[in-house]
Design a protein around this motif. Structure first.
Motif, short mmCIF file in Angstrom:
data_model
loop_
_atom_site.label_atom_id
_atom_site.label_comp_id
_atom_site.label_asym_id
_atom_site.label_seq_id
_atom_site.Cartn_x
_atom_site.Cartn_y
_atom_site.Cartn_z
N VAL A 141 0.84 -1.21 0.00
CA VAL A 141 0.00 0.00 0.00
C VAL A 141 0.87 1.25 0.00
N CYS A 185 -6.84 8.85 9.98
CA CYS A 185 -5.62 8.20 9.50
C CYS A 185 -5.94 6.89 8.79
N SER A 186 -5.12 6.56 7.82
CA SER A 186 -5.14 5.22 7.24
C SER A 186 -4.38 4.30 8.17
N LYS A 187 -5.02 3.21 8.57
CA LYS A 187 -4.43 2.32 9.58
C LYS A 187 -3.63 1.21 8.90
N MET A 203 -1.23 8.70 8.49
CA MET A 203 -1.07 7.26 8.70
C MET A 203 -1.03 6.94 10.18
N SER A 261 1.23 4.37 -2.72
CA SER A 261 1.14 5.77 -2.31
C SER A 261 2.39 6.54 -2.71
N PRO A 265 -1.60 9.76 2.72
CA PRO A 265 -2.60 10.19 3.70
C PRO A 265 -1.94 10.33 5.07
#
Length: 371
Positions: free
Chosen positions: A46, A182-184, A59, A50, A57
């Motif tokens: 991922v 946040c993106s986890k 994070m 990105s 994003p």
């Protein structure tokens, strides 16, 4: 002139070699790029996508210690900005040291509000160099509730020029409004195969000589924490003074046994209690009711006087009994309840001797009905 120049060059090389030897192995072998990160395929894939779009994003990295959370975000930052811009574009803070609202209002906010400068043409050509900075907050679960609430507003206000990466062990300690922004990324403990491969490569690079089973013993002692495992290896290497195998004709005449890392030395360095001590405690528990209580009391006193830590004893007793095939589910439930209560008492600062004696008495009462 040439002699002094050569002498100075040799001296510089020797100083560089000494400095390299003095670097902790956890830093020396820290992943330099995302490709070097082990056992975190989902997170790396991922982040790689990105990185391609240069649009990160906010994070949130969470998972057990020693699984590569900090190393991954630092490798990501290096691939984003390169060695020149990373110093001005990345701010790394450890929230366990500075965890109050003041750190958010001062350091974090002041860094986040500064607009980024245009990168040089050379840096732009080699690295993505996106038009935003990166703030890394390690141990974010140690931040107070007020600090996390203040951070939420800062993240919203400066999201155009600053991105945040929060790193924690316990995601439940991050407030929901902050976590939702946040993106986890969940970091799992390294699988045995990847960990063994990594440790073997370090042993080979450092010229360590180890007997069979040393790497597995290190992994057991580290309990899935690769950082702790690498530190144990370095400690063992220092203890034994290991060097690369001698290839001279006189090698067979030298005593090199003392420089071979053994399983027993790993157990000693890590503070693990020898299996025979654990078995003696269990045997004392089996005969620890009634008139046999004196034996149980003496066994506990012996391990305390030998200097074994109560917390390590509790962990190994738990594994010895709970994973045993000879006990019933009811007995294991009673033992786990007693272990958890003792662990809580030890964390609260209770007396180690009395806490262990209380635990052994509870274990004894759970074991006796099976006889």
């Amino acid at each position: 002139m040439s002699f002094f120049g050569k002498q100075q060059s040799t001296s510089s090389k020797s100083k560089a070699a000494i400095a390299a030897r003095q670097v902790p192995w956890v830093e020396k072998y820290r992943p330099e790029s995302l490709d070097d990160v082990s056992s975190q395929e989902h997170a790396v894939s991922v982040l790689r996508r990105s990185l391609t779009s240069s649009n990160l994003p906010h994070m949130l990295f969470y998972g057990p210690p020693g699984t590569g959370k900090t190393s991954t975000v630092l490798a990501l930052a290096r691939e984003l900005y390169g060695p020149e811009l990373i110093k001005s574009r990345v701010l790394e803070l450890n929230a366990s040291d500075e965890r109050g609202i003041a750190i958010v209002r001062e350091k974090v906010k002041n860094f986040a509000r500064i607009a980024v400068s245009n990168p040089s043409a050379a840096a732009k050509k080699q690295y993505p160099c996106p038009p935003y900075k990166l703030i890394i907050l390690d141990e974010a679960d140690s931040m107070t509730q007020d600090a996390q609430s203040a951070l939420r507003r800062t993240m919203e206000t400066y999201s155009r020029i600053t991105r945040f990466c929060l790193i924690c062990n316990y995601v439940t300690r991050i407030i929901d409004p902050l976590a939702s922004r946040c993106s986890k990324f969940r970091f799992k403990s390294l699988d045995s195969e990847s960990a063994v491969t990594r440790l073997n490569s370090i042993c080979e690079a450092e010229g360590m000589r180890c007997e069979d089973g040393v790497v597995n013993a290190v992994l057991v002692a580290a309990d899935g924490d690769l950082r702790k495992a690498i530190t144990l290896l370095q400690s063992a290497a220092k203890l034994h003074g290991t060097v690369s195998p001698l290839k001279s004709a006189d090698a067979d005449q030298m005593d090199i046994d003392s420089s071979v890392v053994t399983v027993s030395s790993i157990d000693e360095i890590s503070g693990r209690v020898p299996p025979e001590v654990i078995k003696e405690l269990v045997n004392a528990c089996v005969h620890g009711t009634g008139a046999g209580f004196e034996r149980l009391q003496q066994a506990v006193q012996d391990v305390v006087l030998d200097g074994w830590t109560a917390s390590q004893l509790v962990v190994q007793l738990h594994d010895e009994l709970v994973f045993s095939d000879d006990l019933t589910a009811s007995q294991k439930n009673k033992i786990v309840a007693a272990v958890s209560e003792t662990d809580k008492h030890l964390l609260d600062g209770a007396n180690e001797h009395l806490s262990l004696l209380d635990l052994m008495s509870s274990v004894s009462r759970a074991l006796v009905p099976a006889l």
